[in-house]
Design a protein around this motif. Structure first.
Motif: not given
Length: 652
Positions: A483-497
């Motif tokens: 969950v944490f790594d996906f959020a970090i590496w997906g910062r350039e994408e549309r945010t999906s909380p």
């Protein structure tokens, strides 16, 4: 000060007052002060400085305020009072309780203007005065007779006025200051009740009805000692608890009212994490299911991951979620990082563990490098989620062990190889360490677990009750880290909380004295501290908050506390909650089942809530069994034992 010991010392504090005839019945002294305050409010029309009448409440009768005779003074001041009433003067709170001739039309206007019940007579009359003021709270004196009068009122909020946990209001200028009663004690000398209150917030007074509206948390202007205290009516509380336009879900009714719905602001609660606390048997699991069901209804395309260690929530979310357990989880082993590999494969301690870790790091990197995916990516690390064959790792360990120039004996290599062979051959670990999971399924696995896309089922229940206990913490660590790594590496994408809910959180984020160094505690602590920056919300559910890591609970912006029976747990929660909730916290041991105290960012002010009843099909499988009823049922015990033993053996 020496006169205090004299039993005849029964007058007001100002000793200079001559002839103390007004307060003859000492039991009604506070009531007399309230009455004199109301009279002095209507008399000093010349003064507009605000609360100039307050010193007279404790110093002298109203006649001492102006040297001329009292009767002509009242006649001369009667007209100015009505003339100046429309003028909005800050600090001139007193024009509320005026003579009866002015009071009656206001009551009629309130009845016609307000669509709900009119303000009762008890709500319009003060119940006490302010004695002391501090930054976060103050002390008030409550009249016993007024308290008994209010207790018979039809409005449950007014009937609770002055009691511990109830709300009262104080007029400050043209605003109402709302406060919560923390405690009570008897003032034997004055024949009244002394109570400490905590300030909650303030709102503007409606001109026609006198009710409070536009409520906001925090205090910008404080009252002065001597200000009158009024009970908060149901109409006032409706304005306080009314939604301010933000997305909210309702979960129950506000205690002690009968019709005010208790709402939680979703964005505020999830944006700064939340914790649900409660002893076993208080309805904690059902309440958690209720909150999650409400969130799923409000956001059917959400992304919620719940760690269920007991398999309770599978029955509650079969229609609105996806259930993942050892039969269909299929979590690939190569998705673990190096630290998680060490937890699973290394059995040594002390200096030997460091030697084993060095060997495993070298062999694991070599096994990952043999993948075709690694060849196309260039340089990789030991933590890179690159698929590799378990046989490649085993062969690499065997090759390193056979080299003559190795730095140690063959014992470390044999320990790692034997543990790896054990995991490959044990059927309990097939959901993770299976040769069928070598394919690159990382994208599909993340989409399935994180509900991307959700397809109308926004929650995934990860049932880890069938996972072997020695790697349960590692499985939770892998899911949390993803969950944490996906959020970090997906910062350039549309945010999906993503909302990560962890049941029995004290098992995974233990306090320092119970910490065992597992990676799950580290990653959950990091999510608690940094997760909201990346759109990750953490929900902790536990029955032992005192066993949680201190820093984790303090990071929860919203705390939902049900009954806690342990003194240490109660003290721990009190330390984590804000000052304004102290009056509510004292009632935590006295809460009934399926009742809670909610405070923090998710609510306007701290509230006591009675949860709604949840439909049978949406309840978790956590109800206590009826021993007498089940023990009276007989027949088929032999078949039950046989089937249980068969399942037991087949699972290893």
């Amino acid at each position: 000060m020496t006169d205090m010991g004299n039993p005849n010392f029964r007058t007001f504090d100002p000793s200079k007052e001559a002839g103390a005839e007004p307060p003859q019945p000492r039991g009604n002294s506070l009531r007399d002060r309230i009455r004199r305050s109301e009279q002095s409010v209507s008399q000093p029309a010349v003064s507009r400085s605000g609360y100039v009448h307050q010193p007279q409440q404790e110093a002298a009768p109203a006649t001492e305020y102006a040297p001329p005779p009292s009767a002509p003074q009242q006649e001369s001041q009667a007209e100015p009072v009505t003339a100046m009433a429309p003028a909005p003067v800050l600090g001139q709170a007193p024009p509320r309780p005026e003579p009866v001739a002015v009071e009656a039309p206001v009551e009629e206007e309130d009845t016609s203007a307000a669509k709900d019940a009119p303000i009762s007579e008890n709500a319009a009359q003060p119940i006490g005065v302010v004695l002391e003021i501090a930054g976060s709270g103050s002390m008030i004196a409550i009249d016993l007779q007024r308290l008994s009068e209010c207790s018979e009122d039809e409005d449950p909020s007014v009937a609770m006025a002055g009691q511990v946990g109830s709300q009262i209001k104080i007029r400050v200028g043209n605003s109402w200051l709302l406060a919560s009663v923390r405690n009570q004690k008897q003032d034997r000398k004055a024949g009244s009740i002394l109570a400490n209150i905590d300030f909650l917030g303030e709102g503007v007074e409606e001109k026609l009805t006198g009710r409070l509206h536009g409520f906001r948390r925090g205090v910008t202007r404080y009252p002065v000692p001597g200000a009158l205290v009024f009970p908060a009516s149901t109409g006032d509380l409706k304005q306080v608890y009314a939604s301010d336009g933000r997305s909210a879900v309702t979960i129950g009714k506000v205690y002690p009212t009968k019709d005010i719905r208790a709402g939680i602001y979703i964005d505020a609660m999830l944006g700064k994490h939340f914790a649900l606390l409660g002893s076993t048997g208080t309805g904690k699991s059902t309440s958690a299911a209720l909150i999650l069901h409400r969130i799923c209804q409000a956001a059917p395309e959400g992304h919620i991951v719940m760690i269920d260690p007991h398999g309770e929530y599978s029955a509650a979310f079969r229609q609105t979620g996806v259930i993942l357990d050892v039969s269909n989880l299929q979590m690939p082993y190569w998705i673990m990082n190096f630290e998680e590999h060490c937890e699973v494969l290394l059995t040594s301690h002390g200096n030997e563990r460091q030697v084993d870790a060095d060997i495993l790091a070298k062999c694991l990197l070599a096994a990952r490098s043999k993948s075709r995916l690694a060849e196309t990516m260039g340089k990789i690390t030991v933590d890179s989620p690159i698929p590799y064959l378990l046989s490649d790792l085993s062969n690499e360990i065997q090759n390193q062990m056979g080299k003559l120039d190795k730095a140690t004996s063959s014992a470390p290599y044999m320990r790692i190889k034997n543990k790896l062979d054990e995991l490959k051959g044990d059927p309990r670990y097939q959901f993770m360490f299976s040769g069928m999971l070598v394919a690159d399924t990382m994208t599909d696995f993340i989409g399935k677990v994180f509900r991307m896309p959700s397809n109308g089922k926004p929650i995934s229940i990860i049932d880890v009750s069938g996972v072997p206990s020695d790697i349960t913490a590692t499985v939770v660590a892998v899911l949390s880290r993803l969950v944490f790594d996906f959020a970090i590496w997906g910062r350039e994408e549309r945010t999906s909380p993503i909302l990560l809910v962890c049941e029995e959180a004290h098992r995974y984020v233990p306090s320092e004295k119970n910490a065992d160094g597992n990676s799950v505690g580290k990653i959950l602590s990091r999510i608690a501290k940094e997760g909201r920056k990346y759109g990750i919300s953490l929900g902790l559910i536990t029955q032992r908050p005192s066993d949680l890591a201190e820093g984790v609970l303090s990071q929860c912006g919203t705390i939902i506390s049900m009954r806690l029976n342990n003194d240490r747990d109660q003290a721990f929660v009190k330390a984590a909650m804000p000052e304004g909730a102290r009056g509510f916290l004292d009632s935590i041991p006295a809460l009934r089942n399926r009742e809670c105290i909610i405070c923090g960012e998710g609510v306007a002010i701290p509230i006591r809530v009675s949860f709604d009843n949840l439909e049978e099909a949406k309840r978790p499988a956590s109800e206590d069994p009826s021993f007498v009823e089940l023990w009276n049922k007989t027949g088929g015990e032999e078949d039950i034992v046989n089937r249980t033993v068969q399942r037991w053996r087949s699972q290893g």
